[in-house]
Design a protein around this motif. Sequence first.
Motif, short mmCIF file in Angstrom:
data_model
loop_
_atom_site.label_atom_id
_atom_site.label_comp_id
_atom_site.label_asym_id
_atom_site.label_seq_id
_atom_site.Cartn_x
_atom_site.Cartn_y
_atom_site.Cartn_z
N GLY A 9 54.74 -49.01 42.12
CA GLY A 9 53.43 -49.58 42.42
C GLY A 9 52.59 -49.71 41.16
N ALA A 10 53.25 -50.09 40.06
CA ALA A 10 52.63 -50.01 38.73
C ALA A 10 51.48 -50.99 38.53
CB ALA A 10 53.69 -50.23 37.66
N THR A 11 51.39 -52.02 39.41
CA THR A 11 50.27 -52.95 39.29
C THR A 11 49.21 -52.65 40.35
OG1 THR A 11 51.42 -54.53 40.74
CG2 THR A 11 51.72 -54.82 38.38
N LEU A 68 55.34 -43.61 45.07
CA LEU A 68 54.38 -43.85 46.16
C LEU A 68 54.92 -44.96 47.03
CD1 LEU A 68 52.88 -46.78 45.51
CD2 LEU A 68 51.56 -45.41 43.96
N LEU A 69 54.37 -45.05 48.24
CA LEU A 69 54.62 -46.21 49.10
C LEU A 69 53.38 -47.08 49.04
CD1 LEU A 69 56.47 -47.62 51.16
CD2 LEU A 69 55.33 -46.31 52.96
N ALA A 70 53.57 -48.38 48.73
CA ALA A 70 52.42 -49.29 48.64
C ALA A 70 51.72 -49.37 50.00
CB ALA A 70 52.90 -50.68 48.22
N GLY A 72 50.19 -51.04 53.33
CA GLY A 72 50.69 -52.15 54.15
C GLY A 72 52.02 -51.86 54.81
N TYR A 73 52.64 -50.71 54.48
CA TYR A 73 53.94 -50.37 55.06
C TYR A 73 53.78 -49.15 55.96
CZ TYR A 73 55.54 -53.56 51.50
OH TYR A 73 55.70 -54.68 50.73
N VAL A 74 54.39 -49.20 57.15
CA VAL A 74 54.21 -48.12 58.12
C VAL A 74 55.37 -47.12 58.09
CG1 VAL A 74 53.95 -47.62 60.59
CG2 VAL A 74 52.87 -49.66 59.63
N ASP A 75 56.59 -47.59 57.78
CA ASP A 75 57.78 -46.74 57.90
C ASP A 75 57.97 -45.88 56.64
OD1 ASP A 75 60.17 -45.57 58.55
OD2 ASP A 75 61.38 -47.39 58.28
N ALA A 76 57.11 -44.84 56.50
CA ALA A 76 57.14 -44.01 55.29
C ALA A 76 58.50 -43.35 55.09
CB ALA A 76 56.04 -42.96 55.35
N LYS A 77 59.07 -42.80 56.16
CA LYS A 77 60.35 -42.09 56.02
C LYS A 77 61.48 -43.05 55.65
CE LYS A 77 62.03 -39.08 59.00
NZ LYS A 77 62.26 -38.49 60.33
N GLY A 78 61.57 -44.13 56.41
CA GLY A 78 62.67 -45.09 56.19
C GLY A 78 62.64 -45.66 54.78
N LEU A 79 61.44 -45.88 54.25
CA LEU A 79 61.34 -46.52 52.94
C LEU A 79 61.37 -45.51 51.79
CD1 LEU A 79 58.69 -49.25 53.85
CD2 LEU A 79 61.13 -49.59 53.43
N LEU A 80 60.83 -44.31 52.01
CA LEU A 80 60.72 -43.37 50.89
C LEU A 80 61.92 -42.43 50.73
CD1 LEU A 80 56.92 -42.47 51.14
CD2 LEU A 80 58.04 -43.56 49.19
N PHE A 96 55.13 -37.07 43.77
CA PHE A 96 55.04 -37.85 45.00
C PHE A 96 53.58 -37.98 45.43
CE2 PHE A 96 55.38 -37.80 49.83
CZ PHE A 96 55.41 -39.18 49.91
N GLN A 97 53.11 -39.22 45.47
CA GLN A 97 51.75 -39.50 45.95
C GLN A 97 51.79 -39.56 47.47
OE1 GLN A 97 49.74 -42.82 44.00
NE2 GLN A 97 48.75 -43.33 45.92
N SER A 98 51.40 -38.45 48.09
CA SER A 98 51.45 -38.32 49.55
C SER A 98 50.06 -38.61 50.12
CB SER A 98 51.96 -36.91 49.88
OG SER A 98 52.11 -36.72 51.25
N VAL A 99 49.71 -37.97 51.19
CA VAL A 99 48.45 -38.25 51.89
C VAL A 99 47.79 -36.93 52.28
CG1 VAL A 99 47.39 -39.36 53.89
CG2 VAL A 99 49.39 -40.41 52.81
#
Length: 279
Positions: A9-11, A68-70, A72-80, A96-99
């Motif tokens: 998510g560098a930008t 991090l997860l950008a 706009g995405y809901v599936d945190a587990k599936g993607l991360l 890890f940038q969590s919440v």
Amino acid sequence: MSNKILVLGATGTVGRHVVDGLLAKGETVRAASRSGKPIAGAEGVVFEYGRPETYGPAFEGVDRAHVLLASGYVDAKGLLLPIIEAAAERKAKVIFQSVFGVDADDSIPYRQVEIALEKSGTPYVILRPNWFADNFHNFWKAGIEHGQIAVPAADGKSSFIDARDIAASSVAALTSSAFDGKAFNLTGPQALSYEEAAAILSEATGKPIAYDAISDEAFIGILTGAGVPADYASFLASIFYPVRQGWTAVVTNDVETLTGKAPRSLKTYAADYAAALKA
Ligand SMILES: NC(=O)c1ccc[n+]([C@@H]2O[C@H](COP(=O)([O-])OP(=O)(O)OC[C@H]3O[C@@H](n4cnc5c(N)ncnc54)[C@H](OP(=O)(O)O)[C@@H]3O)[C@@H](O)[C@H]2O)c1
């Protein structure tokens, strides 16, 4: 021994400041985004969530990563989870940038990603930022243009944090081993209601901005009307529940522990971003 740092998510909101902070410290940075364009003094690499074929080249020769997860995405587990795996296979340290607040319940998807990282055997630091101050110029800007912030927060308070302080915390964790194996709950210096925040933004921009405490349904309607997909709009509405419960009003010293500096106030954020808030 490699000493290259991958920034996902560098930008984006936090990532761009992580890249800047690392370059200022003389670190070698690989900036990941879908375009793979280089940024400032950082080499670029193509990276896309859900496309594991991009993970190998991104992690090649990397010993540390800001993950991090950008938005706009809901599936945190599936993607991360596959990204955590790719890092762990190479023993790359993960910041890890969590919440904020996800440690309240191990069944929360972001907490499950944290647990996978804790068990992965690779060095790690978990950062759990509270609501970003930057949401005001990123997400609530259209409303602010009409003099209004309309969110389902009731009179709940949040210790809004400036993305620059999240990034500085990550830079500290990436460039020292002193914080390894720990989790940090990152907040701004003061808990504020959206009404109090609106008053601060009004003063900084010189235009009246009111707070409208709307219902979840009205909020979802506004977002979907503006083109936000229904599942993400519902997700965004759901994360105001902890705000209404008062759970996001906590203030910690964790930014100062990591960076040696107190976090910026919302007043400072508003003054620095007044032009973006008004534009
Ligand atoms: N906003 C808040 O109040 C808040 C509070 C606590 C935690 N968080 C968490 O912080 C995270 C978001 O951080 P952020 O706001 O810094 O991120 P962000 O600005 O939304 O991230 C955007 C970045 O991600 C890249 N990106 C977007 N889609 C991509 C894709 N499909 N594949 C690869 N890269 C992609 C973008 O690059 P390109 O478009 O160039 O590809 C850009 O660099 C989320 O996990 C959120 O839950 C947010």
